[in-house]
Structure formats: C-alpha cells, structure tokens
Design an enzyme around this catalytic site. Sequence first.
Site, PDB file in Angstrom:
ATOM      1  N   HIS A  34       0.824  -1.204   0.000  1.00 22.99           N
ATOM      2  CA  HIS A  34       0.000   0.000   0.000  1.00 22.99           C
ATOM      3  C   HIS A  34       0.864   1.262   0.000  1.00 22.99           C
ATOM      4  O   HIS A  34       1.572   1.537   0.975  1.00 22.99           O
ATOM      5  CB  HIS A  34      -0.900  -0.019   1.237  1.00 22.99           C
ATOM      6  N   GLU A  61       1.227  -0.729  -5.161  1.00 18.55           N
ATOM      7  CA  GLU A  61       0.156   0.212  -5.521  1.00 18.55           C
ATOM      8  C   GLU A  61       0.702   1.563  -5.969  1.00 18.55           C
ATOM      9  O   GLU A  61       1.695   2.059  -5.430  1.00 18.55           O
ATOM     10  CB  GLU A  61      -0.771   0.424  -4.325  1.00 18.55           C
ATOM     11  N   ASP A  63      -1.101   5.400  -6.643  1.00 18.12           N
ATOM     12  CA  ASP A  63      -2.222   6.333  -6.753  1.00 18.12           C
ATOM     13  C   ASP A  63      -1.836   7.384  -7.784  1.00 18.12           C
ATOM     14  O   ASP A  63      -0.772   7.996  -7.672  1.00 18.12           O
ATOM     15  CB  ASP A  63      -2.514   7.012  -5.416  1.00 18.12           C
ATOM     16  N   HIS A  76      -1.073  10.109  -3.288  1.00 21.07           N
ATOM     17  CA  HIS A  76      -2.323   9.574  -2.752  1.00 21.07           C
ATOM     18  C   HIS A  76      -3.467  10.565  -2.879  1.00 21.07           C
ATOM     19  O   HIS A  76      -4.610  10.199  -3.102  1.00 21.07           O
ATOM     20  CB  HIS A  76      -2.169   9.188  -1.277  1.00 21.07           C
ATOM     21  N   GLU A 170      -4.327   3.098  -8.916  1.00 19.33           N
ATOM     22  CA  GLU A 170      -5.663   3.639  -8.644  1.00 19.33           C
ATOM     23  C   GLU A 170      -5.812   4.976  -9.354  1.00 19.33           C
ATOM     24  O   GLU A 170      -4.970   5.868  -9.206  1.00 19.33           O
ATOM     25  CB  GLU A 170      -5.903   3.850  -7.148  1.00 19.33           C
TER      26      GLU A 170
END
Length: 360
Positions: A34, A61, A63, A76, A170
Amino acid sequence: MKKLWLTAAVSSTLLMSPFFAQSASETGKVVVAHRGASGYLPEHTLAAKAMAYAMKPDYIEQDVVMTKDDKLVVLHDHYLDRVTNVAQKFPDRARTDGRYYAIDFTLAEIKQLSVTEGFNVDKEGKQVQGFPERYPIWKSDFKVPTFEEEIEMIQGLNKSLGYDIGIYPEIKAPWFHRHEGKDISKAVLKVLKEYGYTDKDSNVYLQTFDFNELKRIHEKLMPAMNMDLKLIQLMAYTDWNETMVYDKKGNSQPYSYDWMFEKKGMEQVAKYADGIGPWKPMVVSDKSSKGNIQLTGLVKAAHAEGMKVHPYTFRADQGRIPTYANNFDDMLDIFYNTANVDGVFTDFPDKAVNYLATEK
C-alpha cells in the site's frame, strides 16, 4: 550519497528477509504494498517502492493524479500539501479552500518539491506527523515520481531480479479531473498500454472508487483501446464524500454507495469489475471481539459472483490493531483465513509476506 543510501536500504532488506525468495502468491493469497513500503519510508516515493519490491509482495500500488500539463504523477491525494513543502515553495498558489492541487502545477514545478511523511497542520500552524513512529518528517530528500518512472523501475527490477511483481494503480478522483476538463482514465490506460499491460493476463489490477468511471472504462475506454484489464471497484461509505457527482449547473453531491451493500449489490458490481476493495470493517464488523468474529457476508457475496476481495488498509502502528485481534499476525489470520479474503493492502508488506510464508 542519496542514491547509495537507497541501494543500501534495498540490499539490507534483501539480506534480512528470509522469505524473499518466495512469492506470497504461492500460498494462494496475495499481498499489495500500500503506497509502497509506506510503514518505513514516505509513501509513494521511489525509495518506498524499491523497499517494497525488496520485500517481494505480489503487487505494488500507485495512486495516480494529473498535473496542469497533463502528466501523470503518483500521489495519494489530488492535492500536494499533506506530503510536500508546496506551501513554502509556492505560498500563493492555494485555492480558496486552502489546498494546493496537483492539477494547478506543471510537472516541472512539482519536481521542485520535497516529499516527506504525511502531516497535518494544527491550529497553531505546527506540522504534526500523521504516524509519529514512522520515518522522521523532513529527513533526507524525496521527490514525487511520475507514473512512468515508477512502472519503469518495477519492470526494471523484474528484469534484473527475475521476478514478476505486478502493479496496482488507482485512478484518483476521476470525477474531479473530469470537472477540471481532464480525462485521467484515458491517460492512465494509454500509459498502461504503452508499457505492455493490455489484458487480463497482464500483471496489473486497475482500481477506482468511482463506479460510473469504472463502467465507462469497462464499456467504452478499454474496448476502444483494444484492452481488457482486471478492474477493481473500491468501496466507501457515502458520507466519506469519496466520489462526488456534478449536476448540469456544476453543483456537487456525494455519490451514494449504499446500493453496494444491499442484497444484489455484488451482482451489479460484477458486471463491470473483477474484484472489490473494501475497507476492513466492511468485511469484519467492528462489533467483533476476541473469540467472536462477526463477518458481514461481503466476501461470500463477492465470491459468489466470481470476484476477488482485497481489503484495505492493514497497519502495524500503535493503536491500529482492531480490538478483536491480538496483534498484526492475528489480524491477518482473521482476514486471510476466517474471512477468506484473497489479499490485503498493507503499509508493512514484509510482515504480510512473512506471515503467508510461515502459513504455507
């Protein structure tokens, strides 16, 4: 000197991790780093991603947000002030809400900023670190990476080390970017295709909280680009204001996620997604206690529709272990085994990888 430090950090992690040679996915469950190894280094920096890679999760991950000049950067938030010195570097560039939005800055400007551990500003104007036990604030000098820079680093490590660690981008706030006149989803898909991520066999999951955008990606964007990636519907509660919907007059209101938790919610999500990313309490009720774990039924419903379940976020920091778990490993055991999730998002990927290795 900084480059040498980064190499030493990664090498040290390699040497210290007895389970580095084994992928977590060999156990049938996966680990998603994460924001990288964000429990140890500032989130979404290349240093945090390199350290995460050394811990050998299944996915790392990213973002992704967009700049003023249509570049993709890894942050993020779609604003800069929580993890950078933007307020000091560009004091007159905040919007009326006091935030400094990435979309108002060019990539060249963002590259001038220093990145640190996440912080908040208290009433006295003092910066207060969000996780005080983590990497000390404003130590060393980290930068905001582009999406391409991170993909190239991970793919480069896959080549040099012979592994196949995937990515898990994401698309952040596509509703916001659309309202600002930018199609971030199309831009993300274009980059993914350029780097060889084109179909469900590609080692990538693409996620977003925005259900309407997920449908658009599935029904329009990917077919038009001859792509078919694995998609994840991130889940939120309506009152989080995670996704906003604008009317023709430009007024916004929160998107209602309520239907996702109803009886046929997962059946509807499965028409567009290959999996879901729920918050932990959506899987294991906060009403649970030690010896009395109460499952919500969400995992069972998602699995019935053939979807994966990857909840967020598993943290080992003080005060972050639910009262129904004895420790971090016990929390993992409850989710991986009792709740039967397919993977977890964690700030401490080494701990989850090691847990799965000992479980095998």
